[in-house]
Design a protein around this motif. Structure first.
Motif, mmCIF file in Angstrom:
data_model
loop_
_atom_site.group_PDB
_atom_site.id
_atom_site.type_symbol
_atom_site.label_atom_id
_atom_site.label_comp_id
_atom_site.label_asym_id
_atom_site.label_seq_id
_atom_site.Cartn_x
_atom_site.Cartn_y
_atom_site.Cartn_z
ATOM 1 N N ARG A 338 0.830 -1.212 0.000
ATOM 2 C CA ARG A 338 0.000 0.000 0.000
ATOM 3 C C ARG A 338 0.859 1.255 0.000
ATOM 4 O O ARG A 338 0.570 2.230 -0.706
ATOM 5 C CB ARG A 338 -0.919 -0.017 1.224
ATOM 6 N N SER A 342 1.065 4.144 -2.976
ATOM 7 C CA SER A 342 0.741 5.543 -2.675
ATOM 8 C C SER A 342 1.887 6.463 -3.067
ATOM 9 O O SER A 342 1.678 7.548 -3.624
ATOM 10 C CB SER A 342 0.429 5.694 -1.184
ATOM 11 N N TYR A 346 1.917 9.863 -5.562
ATOM 12 C CA TYR A 346 2.396 11.189 -5.159
ATOM 13 C C TYR A 346 3.592 11.623 -6.006
ATOM 14 O O TYR A 346 3.764 12.804 -6.321
ATOM 15 C CB TYR A 346 2.778 11.187 -3.684
ATOM 16 N N ASP A 360 3.097 13.972 2.064
ATOM 17 C CA ASP A 360 1.800 13.363 1.751
ATOM 18 C C ASP A 360 1.766 11.902 2.201
ATOM 19 O O ASP A 360 0.744 11.414 2.703
ATOM 20 C CB ASP A 360 1.531 13.455 0.245
ATOM 21 N N LEU A 361 2.883 11.217 2.009
ATOM 22 C CA LEU A 361 2.927 9.814 2.410
ATOM 23 C C LEU A 361 2.808 9.677 3.925
ATOM 24 O O LEU A 361 2.138 8.755 4.433
ATOM 25 C CB LEU A 361 4.240 9.193 1.918
ATOM 26 N N LEU A 364 -0.853 10.171 4.952
ATOM 27 C CA LEU A 364 -1.654 8.988 4.647
ATOM 28 C C LEU A 364 -1.393 7.877 5.652
ATOM 29 O O LEU A 364 -2.338 7.228 6.134
ATOM 30 C CB LEU A 364 -1.337 8.514 3.226
ATOM 31 N N LEU A 365 -0.133 7.661 5.975
ATOM 32 C CA LEU A 365 0.202 6.596 6.910
ATOM 33 C C LEU A 365 -0.377 6.880 8.300
ATOM 34 O O LEU A 365 -0.897 5.977 8.968
ATOM 35 C CB LEU A 365 1.724 6.452 6.994
ATOM 36 N N LEU A 367 -3.023 8.614 9.049
ATOM 37 C CA LEU A 367 -4.477 8.552 9.073
ATOM 38 C C LEU A 367 -4.998 7.125 8.886
ATOM 39 O O LEU A 367 -6.005 6.742 9.492
ATOM 40 C CB LEU A 367 -5.056 9.451 7.978
ATOM 41 N N THR A 368 -4.348 6.350 8.051
ATOM 42 C CA THR A 368 -4.863 5.014 7.723
ATOM 43 C C THR A 368 -4.269 3.906 8.581
ATOM 44 O O THR A 368 -4.929 2.887 8.819
ATOM 45 C CB THR A 368 -4.606 4.695 6.238
#
Length: 508
Positions: A338, A342, A346, A360-361, A364-365, A367-368
Motif C-alpha cells: 500500500r 501511494s 504522489y 503526503d505519504l 496517509l500513513l 491517518l490510515t
C-alpha cells in the motif's frame, strides 16, 4: 524407577520413553510380553541399539542375523549368575539402550530447521537403524502442493537420475508414492536379483549402482496430513532388517514424518511470502536514457516490509525510492504494498519536490495506519543533467561511488514516517559525475552484517570503495560485489529476519 520384584532393580528414564511416544510398560509389551519365569529365559534378538548413532555407517552392509521361528532355546546360565534374573536384566538393559538411541536420534532430527537438513538426517539415522549404507528419500506430498524434492545418501546426482529412469511401478518407492497395491506399508526386497519378474531396467540400474536389496517405508503424518513421501535404504548384499530393527525404524519414521510435516508448512509459508513480496515489487526496472539501473532484493524467512521502486516521470525525469515498513509477516508485506503504491501516485503528481511526496505519504500513513511507522527515501533524478534532489525520513543516507570519490550523501536527520504529528525535513541536491553510481539501500543490509551501526557503515563504505574498476561500468556487478563483500555468508542466509534492498543507479 521401575521395580522388578525381589530380583533386580533397573533405572529407566521415563523422558526417553515419552520422547518416542512409548511408555516403559508399552515397551515391555512391544518387545516381550511378561509370561511365566521359565518362558522369559529365551534368548533375545541381537541388539540393534548397539549401533552408535554418532558414528558413520560401516563401509559395507551385512545381512542381519536370521530370526529363528522354532521354539526358543534356553542357553546355559553363566556361572555365578542368578539365571532368569540375569537374562531379565540384560533384556531390560537392551530396551533402555534402544530407547536411548531413539532419543538421541530424534533430538538430532528436532534440531534441523529446514526440509533439506531434516531429510538428510532422516536418511542417516535410518541407515544406521536398518544397517544400510545408502538410501534416498522422495518428498512428494499427496495434496500436490509441493515442494517436491529427491535427496540421496551415498548417491550422486547421476545415480539419482539413473533411478528415476526405472518405471515407478517397478520400484518399492514408486509403489508407495503412487498408492499401488502392496505399497500401503513397509516393503522389503531382501534379494532383488533372485526375484521373479524383476523389471529389466531396474535390474540394469541396480547392477550399475551396486545394490542388491532394499527396504522402503512411507512417510505419513498423523492428524490428516496424509502421505508426504517415501524413503528407501539400499543394501550392497542381499539382506533385510530384523524384527527389532523394523520396530525401531518404525518408531523413528513416525516421529520424523511429524517433524517433516511441520517443516513443510513452514516452507510453504515462506514460499508464499516470497511470492507476495516479489509480486508487490517491480517486475522489471524502466529504461531511461542517461542512467542504468540494477536492484537486488532478498526477503527474510518470515517476509518483511523492505521495498524499492523506480518509475519514469514527466520531462524525462526518474523517481527512485527505497523504504522499510516496521514488522514482518503478511501484515508488513501488505502495508509495504500500500505504501509503495501511494508513493508512486504522489511522485507522479509532485515528484520534483521530494519533501512534498514524503509529507503526503506521512499524512496517509498516520491517518490510515496510526499504529505503524516506516522509513523512506525518495530521489528525483534528472539524468540529462545528472542532478539528484532527494529527501529521507529516518532512512540511511545514499552512497555515491565514482572514480575519484566514494562518500555518503549528507542528508538531514529526520524522524521516520508516522512518528510525529507533522513530518517535514529539508531536501538535499547533488550532482553526479559521468560514470558515478548512487547506491540506495535499506537498513537490513547493515543489520545482516551483525556489526554495530557505525562499524556496518564503515564496512559498507569499504566494500563500495573496493569495487574493481572493471566492474564499475555495470551497476548490477557493483551491487553484487558489495553484497558479496559485505555479507560473506550470502544475502539469502536463512538465519536472519532482515530484508535486504540495494538499488544502484549509474549515470552516464
Amino acid at each position: 524407577m521401575l521395580d522388578i520384584p525381589s530380583r533386580v532393580r533397573v533405572h529407566v528414564e521415563t523422558p526417553l520413553a515419552a520422547q518416542n511416544d512409548m511408555g516403559v510398560c508399552d515397551a515391555f509389551e512391544q518387545y516381550a510380553p511378561v509370561r511365566e519365569p521359565d518362558t522369559m529365559n529365551a534368548p533375545h534378538p541381537p541388539k540393534v541399539a548397539g549401533i552408535d548413532s554418532t558414528v558413520p555407517s560401516p563401509a559395507h552392509t551385512v545381512a542381519p542375523a536370521p530370526v529363528t521361528t522354532g521354539p526358543p532355546t534356553v542357553p546355559p546360565a553363566p556361572s555365578g549368575s542368578s539365571g532368569p534374573g540375569a537374562l531379565l536384566t540384560d533384556r531390560l538393559a537392551g530396551w533402555v539402550s534402544d530407547l536411548t538411541t531413539l532419543h538421541e536420534l530424534t533430538e538430532r532430527l528436532a534440531r534441523t530447521d529446514t526440509l533439506a537438513d531434516a531429510l538428510q538426517e532422516l536418511l542417516r539415522a535410518g541407515a544406521a537403524l536398518v544397517g544400510a549404507r545408502r538410501g534416498l528419500v522422495v518428498l512428494e506430498p499427496a495434496d500436490r502442493l509441493g515442494p517436491d524434492t529427491m535427496i540421496g545418501l551415498g548417491l550422486g546426482r547421476a545415480d539419482l537420475g539413473h533411478i528415476e529412469t526405472v518405471p515407478r511401478s517397478a520400484l518399492a518407492l514408486g509403489r508407495i508414492l503412487e498408492g499401488l497395491p502392496g505399497g500401503e506399508g513397509e516393503i522389503a526386497e531382501p534379494d532383488l536379483f533372485a526375484e521373479d519378474g524383476l523389471d529389466p531396467r531396474h535390474r540394469e540400474v541396480a547392477a550399475r549402482l551396486g545394490y542388491a536389496a532394499s527396504y522402503a517405508m512411507p512417510l505419513e503424518a498423523d492428524g490428516g496430513g496424509g502421505r508426504l513421501g517415501a524413503a528407501v535404504w539400499l543394501y550392497d548384499e542381499p539382506a533385510e532388517p530384523g524384527e527389532r530393527q523394523r520396530h525401531l525404524i518404525g518408531l523413528y519414521v513416525r516421529y520424523a514424518a511429524e517433524h517433516l510435516a511441520r517443516l513443510l508448512e513452514v516452507e510453504r509459508t515462506r514460499a508464499c511470502m516470497r511470492t507476495m513480496t516479489e509480486e508487490l515489487l517491480p517486475s522489471r526496472l524502466p529504461r531511461v536514457p542517461g542512467v542504468q539501473l540494477a536492484a537486488r532484493h532478498r526477503t527474510g524467512p518470515r517476509g518483511g516490509g523492505d521495498w524499492y521502486d523506480a518509475l519514469p516521470l514527466p520531462d524525462a525525469a526518474l523517481g527512485l525510492a527505497v523504504g522499510s515498513v516496521t514488522g514482518s509477516g503478511p501484515s508488513a508485506v501488505a502495508a509495504m504494498g500500500r505504501l509503495r503504491a501511494s508513493l508512486r501516485a504522489y511522485a507522479v503528481m509532485e515528484g520534483e519536490d521530494p519533501v512534498a511526496v514524503l509529507s503526503d505519504l506521512e499524512l496517509l500513513l498516520r491517518l490510515t495506519e496510526p499504529a505503524r511507522s516506516a522509513t523512506a527515501l525518495f530521489a528525483y533524478c534528472e539524468p540529462a543533467l545528472r542532478k539528484i534532489t532527494l529527501a529521507g525520513a529516518g532512512h540511511c543516507p545514499p552512497l555515491l561511488l565514482g572514480e575519484r570519490r566514494t562518500e555518503f550523501v549528507e542528508t538531514s536527520v529526520s524522524a521516520p514516517l508516522g512518528m510525529l504529528a507533522c513530518w517535514e525535513a529539508p531536501s538535499v541536491e547533488l550532482e553526479a559525475e559521468a560514470g558515478e553510481t548512487v547506491l540506495l539501500y535499506t537498513d537490513g543490509l547493515l543489520h545482516r552484517t551483525g556489526e554495530p551501526v557505525d562499524r556496518a557503515f564503515s564496512r559498507l563504505h569499504a566494500a563500495a570503495a573496493g569495487v574493481p574498476r572493471s566492474l564499475r561500468h555495470d551497476p548490477g556487478a557493483i551491487a553484487d560485489h558489495v553484497l558479496r563483500t559485505l555479507l560473506p555468508d550470502g544475502a539469502a542466509a536463512q538465519d536472519s529476519d532482515e530484508d535486504v534492498v540495494l538499488l544502484a543507479a549509474r549515470f552516464e
